[in-house]
Design a protein around this motif. Structure first.
Motif, mmCIF file in Angstrom:
data_model
loop_
_atom_site.group_PDB
_atom_site.id
_atom_site.type_symbol
_atom_site.label_atom_id
_atom_site.label_comp_id
_atom_site.label_asym_id
_atom_site.label_seq_id
_atom_site.Cartn_x
_atom_site.Cartn_y
_atom_site.Cartn_z
ATOM 1 N N ILE A 52 -14.072 -1.469 -2.798
ATOM 2 C CA ILE A 52 -13.505 -2.849 -2.617
ATOM 3 C C ILE A 52 -14.213 -3.800 -3.177
ATOM 4 O O ILE A 52 -16.208 -4.396 -2.908
ATOM 5 C CB ILE A 52 -13.280 -2.455 -1.199
ATOM 6 C CG1 ILE A 52 -12.743 -2.020 -0.306
ATOM 7 C CG2 ILE A 52 -13.653 -4.050 -0.770
ATOM 8 C CD1 ILE A 52 -12.255 -1.955 0.825
ATOM 9 N N ARG B 88 -7.344 4.562 4.343
ATOM 10 C CA ARG B 88 -6.998 5.513 2.890
ATOM 11 C C ARG B 88 -7.696 6.269 2.518
ATOM 12 O O ARG B 88 -8.620 7.206 1.892
ATOM 13 C CB ARG B 88 -5.769 4.824 1.629
ATOM 14 C CG ARG B 88 -4.588 4.597 2.448
ATOM 15 C CD ARG B 88 -3.836 3.245 1.003
ATOM 16 N NE ARG B 88 -2.359 3.444 1.359
ATOM 17 C CZ ARG B 88 -2.063 3.012 3.146
ATOM 18 N NH1 ARG B 88 -2.541 2.243 3.653
ATOM 19 N NH2 ARG B 88 -0.962 2.901 2.476
ATOM 20 N N MET B 89 -9.105 5.394 2.350
ATOM 21 C CA MET B 89 -10.629 5.892 1.674
ATOM 22 C C MET B 89 -11.764 6.112 2.793
ATOM 23 O O MET B 89 -12.662 7.219 2.605
ATOM 24 C CB MET B 89 -10.900 4.358 1.242
ATOM 25 C CG MET B 89 -10.065 4.127 0.039
ATOM 26 S SD MET B 89 -11.116 2.340 -0.377
ATOM 27 C CE MET B 89 -10.386 1.794 -1.588
ATOM 28 N N PHE C 138 1.048 -0.883 0.211
ATOM 29 C CA PHE C 138 0.096 0.262 -0.116
ATOM 30 C C PHE C 138 0.641 1.204 -0.285
ATOM 31 O O PHE C 138 0.196 2.624 -1.032
ATOM 32 C CB PHE C 138 -1.216 -0.139 1.007
ATOM 33 C CG PHE C 138 -2.401 -0.670 0.176
ATOM 34 C CD1 PHE C 138 -2.247 -2.316 0.976
ATOM 35 C CD2 PHE C 138 -2.972 0.019 0.321
ATOM 36 C CE1 PHE C 138 -3.182 -3.274 0.386
ATOM 37 C CE2 PHE C 138 -5.086 -1.216 0.423
ATOM 38 C CZ PHE C 138 -4.414 -2.662 0.378
ATOM 39 N N LEU D 32 -5.529 6.253 -3.555
ATOM 40 C CA LEU D 32 -6.567 4.791 -3.687
ATOM 41 C C LEU D 32 -7.840 4.445 -3.949
ATOM 42 O O LEU D 32 -7.966 5.589 -2.139
ATOM 43 C CB LEU D 32 -6.085 3.791 -2.643
ATOM 44 C CG LEU D 32 -6.983 2.200 -2.981
ATOM 45 C CD1 LEU D 32 -5.386 1.497 -4.282
ATOM 46 C CD2 LEU D 32 -5.800 1.211 -1.247
ATOM 47 N N ALA E 80 -6.894 -0.873 2.674
ATOM 48 C CA ALA E 80 -7.514 0.508 2.109
ATOM 49 C C ALA E 80 -8.923 0.966 3.017
ATOM 50 O O ALA E 80 -8.766 2.503 2.603
ATOM 51 C CB ALA E 80 -8.487 -0.779 0.926
ATOM 52 N N LEU F 245 -10.251 -0.859 -4.562
ATOM 53 C CA LEU F 245 -9.083 -2.649 -4.255
ATOM 54 C C LEU F 245 -10.447 -3.976 -4.342
ATOM 55 O O LEU F 245 -10.861 -3.796 -4.108
ATOM 56 C CB LEU F 245 -9.406 -2.779 -2.453
ATOM 57 C CG LEU F 245 -8.455 -3.739 -2.074
ATOM 58 C CD1 LEU F 245 -7.020 -4.423 -2.671
ATOM 59 C CD2 LEU F 245 -8.637 -3.857 -0.257
ATOM 60 N N CYS G 180 -5.712 -6.374 3.423
ATOM 61 C CA CYS G 180 -5.782 -5.717 2.585
ATOM 62 C C CYS G 180 -7.349 -4.954 2.937
ATOM 63 O O CYS G 180 -6.753 -2.596 2.650
ATOM 64 C CB CYS G 180 -5.656 -6.148 1.363
ATOM 65 S SG CYS G 180 -4.037 -7.024 0.824
ATOM 66 N N CYS G 181 -7.950 -5.038 2.993
ATOM 67 C CA CYS G 181 -9.720 -4.778 3.605
ATOM 68 C C CYS G 181 -8.562 -2.945 4.563
ATOM 69 O O CYS G 181 -9.516 -2.453 4.350
ATOM 70 C CB CYS G 181 -10.052 -4.911 4.091
ATOM 71 S SG CYS G 181 -11.537 -5.972 2.642
#
Ligand code: NAP
Length: 250
Positions: A140, A128-129, A73, A83, A125, A86, A121-122
């Motif tokens: 996602i 950042r989101m 990331f 980002l 993400a 994802l 990964c979630c």
């Protein structure tokens, strides 16, 4: 700020991930092609994306390892920008085996890649989101499997159970972040022609099972990629916490 959408597709050196990366690039995304071991294949995908004019990078990272996910990331932050999408696609299975013969090492390997990897990964993400963290929102898509519904008896119940966990992750996270500008959805592919079946010990598996599929054929990685791309897109702007089965009616 660059307004092009930016996507990470985990496990996109081949198969469904590679097809998704190529389709998203055609739709104007800048892409991070993540892979675990096959650098040459990942570089070939990036080369194809770059030759069609898309911004793309390849980043090696084993998604089951927290430091690898952090590195992945951070590379995207630095090289592609904020980002927006994802695709949790990286997944694995091991040779077909009944549950009574599975050892802890095998089960943990499946769960670490297919479940812990998707969670990590979630997490990165969402950081950042999410609008609560100053982000602009995002989307996602988790890649589960029809195996979450069937249980894959006699083949790989461990793999099927890991995909059941992905379905629950999708549902729970989608509700957790729904008011923070993030949509979380899921695709459940059926029997798709990829090399994953070589890893499962039966390269011709899709052909063997084709007659059991209502549409009497296996699916292509591109057919799965189209569902993923739609769920990511603004065309699906009111779709959250839901599932698309790409399984020929199975
Ligand atoms: P595949 O051809 O085996 O490709 C798997 C990809 O994931 C490769 O790029 C591989 O990278 C990467 N990968 C594996 N473990 C990883 C890890 N720990 N960290 C990062 N990357 C990793 O698989 P596929 O058939 O395209 O499947 C993609 C997804 O769809 C998986 O989640 C799978 O469970 C799901 N699915 C597939 C089918 C099917 O019939 N094919 C059906 C239902 C669901 P390297 O090659 O570099 O190691």
């Amino acid at each position: 700020m660059d307004s092009e959408p930016v996507a990470i597709v985990t496990g996109s050196s081949r198969g469904i991930g590679a097809a998704t990366a190529k389709l998203l690039a055609r739709k104007g995304y800048r892409i991070c092609v993540n892979y675990r071991s096959d650098e040459a294949a990942a570089r070939a995908v990036v080369g194809e994306l770059a030759s069609s004019g898309a911004g793309a990078i390849a980043v090696q990272a084993d998604v089951s390892q927290e430091d690898g996910v952090m590195r992945l990331f951070e590379a995207v932050d630095k090289e592609l920008g904020p980002l927006t999408a994802l695709v949790n696609n990286a997944g694995m299975l091991l040779p077909q085996m009944r549950v009574e013969n599975m050892d802890a090492s095998r089960i943990n390997q499946i769960l670490a890649t297919n479940v812990t990897g998707a969670f990590l990964c979630c997490r990165e993400a969402v950081k950042r989101m999410s609008t609560t963290h100053g982000g602009q929102g995002g989307s996602i898509v988790n890649v589960s499997s029809a195996a979450a519904r069937t249980g894959s008896p006699g083949e790989y119940v461990d793999y099927a159970a890991s995909k059941g966990a992905i379905d629950t992750l999708t549902r729970g996270l989608s509700l957790e972040v729904a008011a923070e500008g993030i949509r979380v959805n899921c695709v459940r592919p059926g029997f798709i022609y990829t090399d994953m079946h070589v890893d499962g010990g039966e390269p011709e598996r899709v052909d063997r099972l084709a007659d059991s599929i209502p549409m009497r054929r296996g699916g292509s990685p591109e057919e799965v990629a189209h569902a993923i791309a739609w769920l990511l897109s603004d065309e699906a702007s009111y779709v959250n916490g839901t599932f698309i089965d790409v399984a020929g009616g199975r």
